[in-house]
Design a protein around this motif. Structure first.
Motif, mmCIF file in Angstrom:
data_model
loop_
_atom_site.group_PDB
_atom_site.id
_atom_site.type_symbol
_atom_site.label_atom_id
_atom_site.label_comp_id
_atom_site.label_asym_id
_atom_site.label_seq_id
_atom_site.Cartn_x
_atom_site.Cartn_y
_atom_site.Cartn_z
ATOM 1 N N GLY A 10 0.810 -1.208 0.000
ATOM 2 C CA GLY A 10 0.000 0.000 0.000
ATOM 3 C C GLY A 10 0.837 1.249 0.000
ATOM 4 N N PHE A 11 0.210 2.354 0.319
ATOM 5 C CA PHE A 11 0.910 3.637 0.349
ATOM 6 C C PHE A 11 0.251 4.555 1.362
ATOM 7 N N LEU A 12 1.059 5.479 1.881
ATOM 8 C CA LEU A 12 0.595 6.453 2.865
ATOM 9 C C LEU A 12 0.361 7.775 2.144
ATOM 10 N N MET A 13 -0.802 8.355 2.353
ATOM 11 C CA MET A 13 -1.127 9.647 1.743
ATOM 12 C C MET A 13 -0.892 10.728 2.793
ATOM 13 N N ASP A 14 0.377 11.039 3.035
ATOM 14 C CA ASP A 14 0.726 11.951 4.116
ATOM 15 C C ASP A 14 0.438 13.417 3.817
ATOM 16 N N TRP A 38 -6.398 4.892 9.294
ATOM 17 C CA TRP A 38 -5.966 6.260 9.593
ATOM 18 C C TRP A 38 -4.818 6.227 10.581
ATOM 19 N N THR A 39 -3.767 6.996 10.296
ATOM 20 C CA THR A 39 -2.623 7.089 11.205
ATOM 21 C C THR A 39 -2.981 8.027 12.358
ATOM 22 N N ASP A 40 -2.110 8.089 13.346
ATOM 23 C CA ASP A 40 -2.371 8.978 14.483
ATOM 24 C C ASP A 40 -2.268 10.451 14.095
ATOM 25 N N THR A 41 -1.706 10.748 12.926
ATOM 26 C CA THR A 41 -1.642 12.127 12.453
ATOM 27 C C THR A 41 -2.828 12.480 11.554
ATOM 28 N N GLY A 42 -3.713 11.510 11.299
ATOM 29 C CA GLY A 42 -4.907 11.766 10.492
ATOM 30 C C GLY A 42 -4.725 11.531 9.009
ATOM 31 N N SER A 43 -3.615 10.890 8.615
ATOM 32 C CA SER A 43 -3.376 10.587 7.205
ATOM 33 C C SER A 43 -3.880 9.179 6.878
ATOM 34 N N PRO A 44 -4.427 8.994 5.673
ATOM 35 C CA PRO A 44 -4.904 7.662 5.299
ATOM 36 C C PRO A 44 -3.774 6.745 4.827
ATOM 37 N N LEU A 45 -3.811 5.513 5.303
ATOM 38 C CA LEU A 45 -2.929 4.438 4.846
ATOM 39 C C LEU A 45 -3.793 3.534 3.977
ATOM 40 N N VAL A 46 -3.432 3.390 2.724
ATOM 41 C CA VAL A 46 -4.220 2.640 1.747
ATOM 42 C C VAL A 46 -3.489 1.347 1.426
ATOM 43 N N VAL A 47 -4.171 0.199 1.604
ATOM 44 C CA VAL A 47 -3.571 -1.106 1.360
ATOM 45 C C VAL A 47 -4.446 -1.887 0.390
ATOM 46 N N ARG A 48 -3.803 -2.490 -0.604
ATOM 47 C CA ARG A 48 -4.526 -3.298 -1.587
ATOM 48 C C ARG A 48 -4.766 -4.686 -0.998
ATOM 49 N N LYS A 49 -6.037 -5.054 -0.891
ATOM 50 C CA LYS A 49 -6.420 -6.364 -0.350
ATOM 51 C C LYS A 49 -6.720 -7.368 -1.456
ATOM 52 N N GLY A 50 -7.050 -6.878 -2.618
ATOM 53 C CA GLY A 50 -7.388 -7.791 -3.725
ATOM 54 C C GLY A 50 -7.406 -7.089 -5.036
#
Length: 93
Positions: free
Chosen positions: A42-46, A81-93
């Motif tokens: 995945g990727f972090l949208m910081d 969601w990280t503790d800073t409020g940024s979304p962490l997006v992970v591909r599950k399928g």
């Protein structure tokens, strides 16, 4: 059994809400980031931060992320969601 009760959506007269709508700018940006990502990674949208108190904005952001990922062929996506409020997006399928 007859197929007469089923219709082809393309032959339906009138407009169907939501059909053919252009994706949001965020969804288009997400699709560029998500392209080529393997399953399980995945990727972090910081650059995006949304407060935990703002549930409506988190919902809109999650929806745009999901749409963007589906645009590049992901079948399942996880948004955390990280503790800073940024979304962490992970591909599950």
């Amino acid at each position: 059994m007859s197929d007469n009760k089923f219709i082809d959506p393309a032959t339906l007269a009138g407009k169907i809400p939501g059909r053919g709508r252009k994706p949001s700018k965020m969804a288009e940006q997400v699709s560029k980031l998500a392209k080529g990502c393997p399953v399980g990674k995945g990727f972090l949208m910081d650059k995006i931060t949304v407060s935990a108190d703002n549930k409506a904005e988190r919902g809109r952001t999650r929806s745009a992320i999901t749409t963007g990922c589906k645009m590049v062929g992901w079948t399942d996506v996880s948004v955390s969601w990280t503790d800073t409020g940024s979304p962490l997006v992970v591909r599950k399928g």
